[in-house]
Design an enzyme around this catalytic site. Structure first.
Site, PDB file in Angstrom:
ATOM      1  N   ASN A 259       5.320   9.615 -48.578  1.00 14.31           N
ATOM      2  CA  ASN A 259       4.301   8.897 -49.359  1.00 14.31           C
ATOM      3  C   ASN A 259       4.988   7.723 -50.033  1.00 14.31           C
ATOM      4  O   ASN A 259       5.754   7.911 -50.984  1.00 14.31           O
ATOM      5  CB  ASN A 259       3.693   9.848 -50.408  1.00 14.31           C
ATOM      6  CG  ASN A 259       2.725   9.124 -51.338  1.00 14.31           C
ATOM      7  OD1 ASN A 259       2.346   7.980 -51.088  1.00 14.31           O
ATOM      8  ND2 ASN A 259       2.325   9.799 -52.406  1.00 14.31           N
TER       9      ASN A 259
ATOM     10  N   GLU B 294      -1.145  11.417 -59.164  1.00 12.95           N
ATOM     11  CA  GLU B 294      -1.192  10.055 -59.725  1.00 12.95           C
ATOM     12  C   GLU B 294      -2.612   9.492 -59.666  1.00 12.95           C
ATOM     13  O   GLU B 294      -3.017   8.724 -60.543  1.00 12.95           O
ATOM     14  CB  GLU B 294      -0.179   9.159 -58.996  1.00 12.95           C
ATOM     15  CG  GLU B 294       1.248   9.517 -59.398  1.00 12.95           C
ATOM     16  CD  GLU B 294       2.307   9.237 -58.341  1.00 12.95           C
ATOM     17  OE1 GLU B 294       2.018   8.536 -57.367  1.00 12.95           O
ATOM     18  OE2 GLU B 294       3.440   9.749 -58.509  1.00 12.95           O
TER      19      GLU B 294
HETATM   20  O1  LIG Z   1       3.744  12.330 -52.904  1.00 10.33           O
HETATM   21  C1  LIG Z   1       4.909  12.536 -53.212  1.00 10.33           C
HETATM   22  C2  LIG Z   1       5.255  13.135 -54.469  1.00 10.33           C
HETATM   23  O2  LIG Z   1       4.560  12.575 -55.520  1.00 10.33           O
HETATM   24  C3  LIG Z   1       6.710  13.317 -54.703  1.00 10.33           C
HETATM   25  O3  LIG Z   1       7.353  12.151 -55.148  1.00 10.33           O
HETATM   26  P1  LIG Z   1       8.946  12.184 -55.335  1.00 10.33           P
HETATM   27  O4  LIG Z   1       9.521  12.713 -54.054  1.00 10.33           O
HETATM   28  O5  LIG Z   1       9.336  10.771 -55.610  1.00 10.33           O
HETATM   29  O6  LIG Z   1       9.215  13.120 -56.476  1.00 10.33           O
END
Ligand SMILES: O=C[C@H](O)COP(=O)(O)O
Length: 245
Positions: free
Chosen positions: A9, A98
């Site tokens: 993502n 988010e």
């Molecule tokens: O969609 C992904 C998550 O929000 C994880 O983000 P991160 O790997 O930067 O902690």
């Protein structure tokens, strides 16, 4: 059959030029990736077109980060499912914390988005997870149960991926212990009516913890934020080693 799905993502990162640079560095590593692992990239909407062309014929699947529930209409700033499928998008993240925290996403709108995605053949990746305060108050299980109950009303569990993302672990480097993630994911699984749903873990997944995470029996993949932005680090994640320990 539960599939292994590793998704990056990219959130609000990378221009089109940066996306091309990423692909140059990342694609060669996929030669080592076992064929049963699904590799998904979820870039900003503005990069879907260029990726759709560059990835034609590649094993990388395209994902989007959101989808509206209407086919079209006066919804400034939104994108519909047919607009995504036209670009060969196969997956879409729905209900990321988010979106819930900053953009007013509710369980009701998450449910609408999930159903719209499925109606057009997209596989949604539904994100659920608790805040630090909810965890400390012992509310993890009840919160997740409530999210699943509301989000999954009339949703087809034959075409669904779930990501367990404890909010306190996102972007903090404070990963949930692999055994604890495994426990919560087992709990999520026990509340589904389809044993074949793939359930990912997300939250500070990195090259140095992916092997332990993927060694857990309930965990079917990862939703990766920051570590998916850099070719070598995402490559190490998709090429995780199965003989952990
Ligand atoms: O969609 C992904 C998550 O929000 C994880 O983000 P991160 O790997 O930067 O902690």
């Amino acid at each position: 059959m539960r599939k292994i799905v590793i998704a990056g993502n990219w959130k609000m990162f990378k221009t089109q030029a940066e996306t091309q640079d990423f692909l140059q560095g990342f694609l060669p590593h996929l030669e080592e990736t076992p064929p049963e692992r699904e590799v998904v990239l979820c870039p900003p909407f503005t990069n879907l077109n260029v990726l759709s062309k560059s990835l034609h014929g590649s094993r990388i699947q395209l994902g989007a980060q959101n989808v509206h529930w209407e086919e079209n209409g006066a919804y400034t700033g939104e994108i519909s499912a047919p607009m995504l499928t036209e670009l060969s998008v196969r997956f879409v993240i729905v209900g990321h914390s988010e979106r819930r925290q900053y953009f007013g996403e509710t369980d009701a709108t998450v449910n609408l988005r999930l159903k719209a995605a499925q109606k057009y053949g997209l596989t949604p990746i539904l994100c659920v997870g608790e805040t630090k305060e909810q965890r400390d108050a012992g509310e993890t299980e009840s919160l997740i149960t409530s999210q699943l109950d509301k989000d999954l009303i009339d949703v087809d569990q034959n075409s669904l991926v779930i990501a367990y993302e404890p909010i306190w672990a996102i972007g903090t480097g404070d990963t949930c212990e692999a055994q604890e993630a495994n426990r919560v994911i087992g709990l999520i699984r026990s509340q589904l009516n389809n044993p074949h749903v793939s359930i990912q873990y997300g939250g500070s997944v990195k090259p140095n913890n992916i092997d332990e995470i993927m060694a857990q029996p309930e965990i079917d993949g990862a939703l990766v934020g920051g570590a998916s932005l850099e070719p070598a680090s995402f490559a190490r994640i998709v090429n995780y080693k199965v003989n952990y320990k």
